[in-house]
Design a protein around this motif. Structure first.
Motif, PDB file in Angstrom:
ATOM      1  N   ALA A  98      35.380  -2.545 -16.907  1.00 46.99           N
ATOM      2  CA  ALA A  98      34.289  -2.596 -15.913  1.00 46.99           C
ATOM      3  C   ALA A  98      33.874  -4.035 -15.619  1.00 46.99           C
ATOM      4  O   ALA A  98      33.415  -4.343 -14.509  1.00 46.99           O
ATOM      5  CB  ALA A  98      33.094  -1.784 -16.412  1.00 46.99           C
ATOM      6  N   GLU A  99      34.037  -4.921 -16.597  1.00 46.38           N
ATOM      7  CA  GLU A  99      33.663  -6.333 -16.424  1.00 46.38           C
ATOM      8  C   GLU A  99      34.519  -7.029 -15.354  1.00 46.38           C
ATOM      9  O   GLU A  99      34.143  -8.069 -14.831  1.00 46.38           O
ATOM     10  CB  GLU A  99      33.812  -7.089 -17.754  1.00 46.38           C
ATOM     11  CG  GLU A  99      32.773  -6.725 -18.804  1.00 46.38           C
ATOM     12  CD  GLU A  99      31.418  -7.372 -18.575  1.00 46.38           C
ATOM     13  OE1 GLU A  99      31.278  -8.134 -17.593  1.00 46.38           O
ATOM     14  OE2 GLU A  99      30.509  -7.103 -19.374  1.00 46.38           O
ATOM     15  N   THR A 100      35.685  -6.449 -15.038  1.00 43.98           N
ATOM     16  CA  THR A 100      36.542  -7.071 -14.019  1.00 43.98           C
ATOM     17  C   THR A 100      36.029  -6.814 -12.602  1.00 43.98           C
ATOM     18  O   THR A 100      36.520  -7.409 -11.645  1.00 43.98           O
ATOM     19  CB  THR A 100      37.993  -6.547 -14.112  1.00 43.98           C
ATOM     20  OG1 THR A 100      38.014  -5.150 -13.783  1.00 43.98           O
ATOM     21  CG2 THR A 100      38.564  -6.751 -15.513  1.00 43.98           C
ATOM     22  N   LEU A 101      35.047  -5.905 -12.458  1.00 42.92           N
ATOM     23  CA  LEU A 101      34.480  -5.567 -11.147  1.00 42.92           C
ATOM     24  C   LEU A 101      33.137  -6.260 -10.951  1.00 42.92           C
ATOM     25  O   LEU A 101      32.557  -6.824 -11.881  1.00 42.92           O
ATOM     26  CB  LEU A 101      34.305  -4.046 -11.029  1.00 42.92           C
ATOM     27  CG  LEU A 101      35.575  -3.202 -11.204  1.00 42.92           C
ATOM     28  CD1 LEU A 101      35.247  -1.723 -11.018  1.00 42.92           C
ATOM     29  CD2 LEU A 101      36.661  -3.631 -10.230  1.00 42.92           C
ATOM     30  N   SER A 102      32.666  -6.205  -9.711  1.00 37.45           N
ATOM     31  CA  SER A 102      31.347  -6.786  -9.387  1.00 37.45           C
ATOM     32  C   SER A 102      30.271  -5.707  -9.498  1.00 37.45           C
ATOM     33  O   SER A 102      30.508  -4.545  -9.135  1.00 37.45           O
ATOM     34  CB  SER A 102      31.358  -7.350  -7.961  1.00 37.45           C
ATOM     35  OG  SER A 102      32.310  -8.387  -7.843  1.00 37.45           O
ATOM     36  N   TRP A 103      29.110  -6.099  -9.967  1.00 34.15           N
ATOM     37  CA  TRP A 103      27.968  -5.188 -10.109  1.00 34.15           C
ATOM     38  C   TRP A 103      26.719  -5.896  -9.588  1.00 34.15           C
ATOM     39  O   TRP A 103      26.552  -7.091  -9.808  1.00 34.15           O
ATOM     40  CB  TRP A 103      27.751  -4.788 -11.578  1.00 34.15           C
ATOM     41  CG  TRP A 103      28.910  -4.056 -12.177  1.00 34.15           C
ATOM     42  CD1 TRP A 103      30.089  -4.595 -12.621  1.00 34.15           C
ATOM     43  CD2 TRP A 103      29.020  -2.642 -12.389  1.00 34.15           C
ATOM     44  NE1 TRP A 103      30.926  -3.607 -13.103  1.00 34.15           N
ATOM     45  CE2 TRP A 103      30.296  -2.400 -12.972  1.00 34.15           C
ATOM     46  CE3 TRP A 103      28.164  -1.556 -12.152  1.00 34.15           C
ATOM     47  CZ2 TRP A 103      30.731  -1.108 -13.313  1.00 34.15           C
ATOM     48  CZ3 TRP A 103      28.598  -0.281 -12.503  1.00 34.15           C
ATOM     49  CH2 TRP A 103      29.856  -0.064 -13.068  1.00 34.15           C
ATOM     50  N   TYR A 104      25.868  -5.158  -8.930  1.00 29.02           N
ATOM     51  CA  TYR A 104      24.557  -5.730  -8.578  1.00 29.02           C
ATOM     52  C   TYR A 104      23.725  -5.917  -9.840  1.00 29.02           C
ATOM     53  O   TYR A 104      22.965  -6.864  -9.978  1.00 29.02           O
ATOM     54  CB  TYR A 104      23.796  -4.805  -7.614  1.00 29.02           C
ATOM     55  CG  TYR A 104      24.469  -4.629  -6.271  1.00 29.02           C
ATOM     56  CD1 TYR A 104      24.630  -5.703  -5.390  1.00 29.02           C
ATOM     57  CD2 TYR A 104      24.943  -3.382  -5.870  1.00 29.02           C
ATOM     58  CE1 TYR A 104      25.241  -5.534  -4.154  1.00 29.02           C
ATOM     59  CE2 TYR A 104      25.559  -3.202  -4.640  1.00 29.02           C
ATOM     60  CZ  TYR A 104      25.706  -4.279  -3.792  1.00 29.02           C
ATOM     61  OH  TYR A 104      26.322  -4.111  -2.575  1.00 29.02           O
ATOM     62  N   LYS A 105      23.875  -4.951 -10.763  1.00 28.46           N
ATOM     63  CA  LYS A 105      23.205  -5.023 -12.068  1.00 28.46           C
ATOM     64  C   LYS A 105      24.127  -4.375 -13.090  1.00 28.46           C
ATOM     65  O   LYS A 105      24.654  -3.303 -12.854  1.00 28.46           O
ATOM     66  CB  LYS A 105      21.863  -4.285 -12.021  1.00 28.46           C
ATOM     67  CG  LYS A 105      21.157  -4.182 -13.365  1.00 28.46           C
ATOM     68  CD  LYS A 105      19.904  -3.297 -13.276  1.00 28.46           C
ATOM     69  CE  LYS A 105      19.272  -3.043 -14.643  1.00 28.46           C
ATOM     70  NZ  LYS A 105      20.066  -2.181 -15.511  1.00 28.46           N
ATOM     71  N   LYS A 106      24.331  -5.044 -14.217  1.00 28.26           N
ATOM     72  CA  LYS A 106      25.189  -4.491 -15.266  1.00 28.26           C
ATOM     73  C   LYS A 106      24.523  -3.262 -15.904  1.00 28.26           C
ATOM     74  O   LYS A 106      23.299  -3.122 -15.890  1.00 28.26           O
ATOM     75  CB  LYS A 106      25.466  -5.550 -16.346  1.00 28.26           C
ATOM     76  CG  LYS A 106      26.378  -6.688 -15.883  1.00 28.26           C
ATOM     77  CD  LYS A 106      27.838  -6.252 -15.834  1.00 28.26           C
ATOM     78  CE  LYS A 106      28.737  -7.315 -15.220  1.00 28.26           C
ATOM     79  NZ  LYS A 106      28.827  -8.533 -16.022  1.00 28.26           N
ATOM     80  N   TRP A 107      25.326  -2.416 -16.501  1.00 25.63           N
ATOM     81  CA  TRP A 107      24.877  -1.192 -17.136  1.00 25.63           C
ATOM     82  C   TRP A 107      24.111  -1.476 -18.428  1.00 25.63           C
ATOM     83  O   TRP A 107      24.287  -2.511 -19.065  1.00 25.63           O
ATOM     84  CB  TRP A 107      26.097  -0.309 -17.431  1.00 25.63           C
ATOM     85  CG  TRP A 107      27.139  -1.036 -18.225  1.00 25.63           C
ATOM     86  CD1 TRP A 107      27.282  -1.079 -19.575  1.00 25.63           C
ATOM     87  CD2 TRP A 107      28.168  -1.892 -17.701  1.00 25.63           C
ATOM     88  NE1 TRP A 107      28.335  -1.892 -19.932  1.00 25.63           N
ATOM     89  CE2 TRP A 107      28.894  -2.407 -18.806  1.00 25.63           C
ATOM     90  CE3 TRP A 107      28.556  -2.271 -16.403  1.00 25.63           C
ATOM     91  CZ2 TRP A 107      29.975  -3.270 -18.652  1.00 25.63           C
ATOM     92  CZ3 TRP A 107      29.633  -3.131 -16.254  1.00 25.63           C
ATOM     93  CH2 TRP A 107      30.333  -3.620 -17.366  1.00 25.63           C
ATOM     94  N   ASP A 108      23.289  -0.520 -18.827  1.00 25.67           N
ATOM     95  CA  ASP A 108      22.588  -0.583 -20.113  1.00 25.67           C
ATOM     96  C   ASP A 108      23.376   0.149 -21.201  1.00 25.67           C
ATOM     97  O   ASP A 108      23.383  -0.251 -22.359  1.00 25.67           O
ATOM     98  CB  ASP A 108      21.203   0.065 -19.998  1.00 25.67           C
ATOM     99  CG  ASP A 108      20.367  -0.572 -18.903  1.00 25.67           C
ATOM    100  OD1 ASP A 108      20.328  -1.813 -18.847  1.00 25.67           O
ATOM    101  OD2 ASP A 108      19.783   0.169 -18.079  1.00 25.67           O
ATOM    102  N   THR A 109      24.043   1.253 -20.806  1.00 30.87           N
ATOM    103  CA  THR A 109      24.789   2.084 -21.740  1.00 30.87           C
ATOM    104  C   THR A 109      26.137   2.418 -21.109  1.00 30.87           C
ATOM    105  O   THR A 109      26.183   2.833 -19.953  1.00 30.87           O
ATOM    106  CB  THR A 109      24.028   3.409 -22.018  1.00 30.87           C
ATOM    107  OG1 THR A 109      22.704   3.095 -22.455  1.00 30.87           O
ATOM    108  CG2 THR A 109      24.742   4.251 -23.070  1.00 30.87           C
ATOM    109  N   VAL A 110      27.229   2.249 -21.867  1.00 30.95           N
ATOM    110  CA  VAL A 110      28.560   2.545 -21.309  1.00 30.95           C
ATOM    111  C   VAL A 110      28.724   4.044 -21.095  1.00 30.95           C
ATOM    112  O   VAL A 110      29.107   4.491 -20.009  1.00 30.95           O
ATOM    113  CB  VAL A 110      29.684   2.029 -22.234  1.00 30.95           C
ATOM    114  CG1 VAL A 110      31.058   2.432 -21.703  1.00 30.95           C
ATOM    115  CG2 VAL A 110      29.596   0.518 -22.378  1.00 30.95           C
TER     116      VAL A 110
END
Length: 635
Positions: free
Chosen positions: A48-60
């Motif tokens: 998931a880190e290879t993609l762009s996020w407006y906000k990273k997740w709290d829980t996978v």
């Protein structure tokens, strides 16, 4: 032990070239599998880190309300952020996203920049019609560039799309509109197929006459024949795209990772179609990972997934994953054999296609015409081949490998479902292959083959294929029907918490998996369970047979007897002598238990529009029973 009367799976091996392994995106399958097993959540978080996020997740992964799993909880994203937005500000801006060719030879190319602009314009059109986040939009079109634009525009505004394959009947379309409650519908005036017009808009008019749910119908002009345009409801796509508010810039809706991306209806054996629900976050992580690793997508590749965007194969591997990876894709409107049986091979040579992904039914259909047609064209650009949709007969695998791949292209044979969102069992290019086996699970996927009580079966014994742990692109529910979601997929092995795939499979002595087919496609003859696929493979391995379908007919003595239908290769003729020869061939290739009682020679087989043989129709016909719902039938 293998069951009595069966030939064990082939022990034939095909090893990839050392340079292909050395340059593969994932050169060591065992290594990444071990990493995934050690810490599954860290493994998927890294992807998931290879993609762009407006906000990273709290829980996978939130598994507190299983089987209603949630992935990347708290993360903010949008499929379009990764498929388009991030590319246009970088080096992929002017790269070709799509090369489209119509059946009539028309061509359109779309760079990432131009595709982004067209998607923005249509997103503004949708907003102008009142479409908001959460509204469902139905899409019923041919294989034209606008279907891709429409899907991405829906994602951009946060409106889940429901794509209905542009060959379904008005009854099938109406039931899907009603279930999704779509107020906006996109279509074409018509589509070209084998030189004839498929009258899409006429079907839409008939479907819409059954209820008043749809308020706006948007029509792409493709074939140009006269159609009915209902005042106030129907709009021409090109006219809406020319309005002042259809600007080439548009805000991308910020979505929660678990917000719905699309609903895709898949036919159930009984009852109404199931609306499979997929979401933005986990789906984009899984589909992009699987395409990158299994098909080894490189910057210079030209990727052709020869499916229709209206199926899950098209959603995942024509539209979304290739765009996330910044790939160049081919989109072709027409049939493989029109106007001549070399149309596909002409396209491979013309565009320098390097990876071709198609269905066994298409491969078998092209096999009928022999080797002359592919041999007319330069297929040297191909470096990987793929198979999807059903188990591939070993004979078709060998033909594909030898005639199309010139014995240098590994065949990536993928098993997965609408419900799984992406490949579940597949080789990577570095894995040794056996014709007819999808090999082993994708890294991070845990499967097993079990009996009715959930106990693992022995080597070469058949059982239920189950998925033992959750994965990011898994179905979230059946739209509007949580109970059906649980009963269909989770109830049988609820104690173990396993997903029931609905397929029968075997594992050989090397740990390779052999998917036999849907549980509905397993015959019981004289007490032995026998997959339709293995009998059909036995028939197709004869040089006179291009394609076959087998069914079980009730028999007082043996429980069932096998009735076979065969399409012969060009130039071959059916006869009593050939029938006897084929029976002897099946006895030799598969075993005495698999010999058909009768073989009928036919010109065609009843198939769904995705190319799957409808054996229940053959069975009903043979037994003189009602044929049932034929809305998914191609012809």
């Amino acid at each position: 032990m293998a069951e009595q009367g069966f030939t064990p799976p082939t022990s034939e091996w095909y090893h990839p070239a050392p340079e292909l392994v050395a340059n593969a995106n994932v050169p060591n399958y065992e290594e990444v599998c071990a990493q995934a097993r050690q810490d599954p959540q860290a493994f998927w978080a890294e992807r998931a880190e290879t993609l762009s996020w407006y906000k990273k997740w709290d829980t996978v992964l939130d598994d507190s309300n299983a089987p209603f799993y949630k992935w990347f909880v708290g993360g903010k994203t949008n499929m379009v952020l990764n498929a388009l937005d991030r590319h246009v500000s970088g080096e992929k801006r002017n790269k070709l996203a799509f090369i489209w060719e119509g059946e009539d030879g028309a061509e359109v190319t779309l760079s990432y920049w131009r595709l982004w602009q067209e998607v923005n314009k249509f997103a503004n059109v949708l907003r102008g019609l009142g479409v908001q986040k959460g509204d469902r939009v139905t899409i019923y079109m041919g294989r034209v560039p606008e279907i891709v634009i429409a899907m991405l525009a829906c994602a951009k505004v946060g409106a889940p799309h429901s794509v209905v394959y542009g060959g379904f009947s008005e009854q099938a379309l109406a039931s899907r509109i009603e279930d999704a409650q779509s107020k906006v519908l996109l279509t074409c005036d018509g589509a070209w197929l084998r030189g004839k017009i498929v009258p899409l808009k006429d079907t839409v008019d008939e479907a819409c006459s059954r209820s008043d749910i749809v308020k706006d119908v948007i029509v792409v002009k493709r074939t140009g024949q006269a159609i009915n345009m209902q005042a106030g409801r129907d709009h021409w796509y090109h006219e809406l795209m020319a309005l002042p508010h259809a600007k080439p810039e548009a805000e991308t809706e910020i979505m929660d990772a678990e917000d719905p991306l699309f609903i895709l209806y898949t036919s159930g054996t009984t009852g109404k179609p199931k609306g499979v629900l997929h979401t933005h976050g986990g789906y984009q992580v899984y589909t992009s990972t699987t395409l990158s690793w299994a098909f080894d997508i490189k910057e210079e590749d030209r990727w052709w997934c020869a499916a229709d965007p209206g199926w899950i194969t098209g959603h995942s591997y024509i539209v979304y994953a290739p765009l996330i990876l910044g790939a160049t894709s081919i989109l072709y409107e027409g049939a493989p054999t029109f106007p001549e049986p070399d149309r596909w091979w002409q396209l491979v040579a013309k565009y320098g296609i390097s990876i071709l992904y198609t269905a066994p039914t298409a491969i078998r259909g092209l096999m009928r015409f022999g080797e002359d047609y592919p041999d007319r064209h330069d297929l040297s650009s191909l470096r990987l081949l793929g198979s999807v949709g059903e188990p591939i007969n070993p004979e078709a695998w060998r033909w594909y490998h030898r005639v199309i791949g010139k014995e240098r292209c590994p065949i990536i044979d993928t098993w997965w479902q609408t419900e799984t969102g992406g490949f579940m069992i597949t080789p990577l290019p570095s894995v040794a292959l056996k014709p007819g086996s999808a090999t082993r699970p994708f890294p991070g996927i845990e499967v097993d083959i079990v009996d009715e009580d959930g106990n693992p079966v022995g080597v070469n014994e058949d059982g239920d294929l189950v998925i033992k742990t959750p994965w990011p692109s898994m179905i979230r529910t059946v739209y509007g029907d949580d109970e059906r979601f649980i009963s269909q997929y989770w109830q049988k092995y609820a104690a173990q918490g396993w997903y029931l795939a609905g397929d029968t499979a075997r594992r050989d002595e090397d740990g390779y998996l052999w998917v036999i087919g849907r549980n509905d496609d397993v015959l019981k003859v004289s007490g032995y369970r026998l997959g339709t696929a293995e009998v059909e493979s036995g028939l197709v391995s004869h040089s006179a047979v291009a394609e076959s379908a087998v069914i079980g007919i009730p028999d007082e003595l043996r429980g069932n007897v096998i009735y076979a239908y065969c399409i012969l290769v060009a130039g071959a003729e059916g006869s009593d002598e050939l029938e006897a020869e084929l029976k002897a061939h099946v006895r030799h290739e598969v075993g005495p238990i698999a010999v058909p009682k009768q073989i009928e020679f036919v010109e065609s087989l009843p198939k769904t529009r995705s190319g799957k043989i409808m054996r229940r129709v053959l069975k009903a016909q043979a037994l003189g029973q009602p044929l049932g719902d034929l809305s998914t039938l191609e012809d």
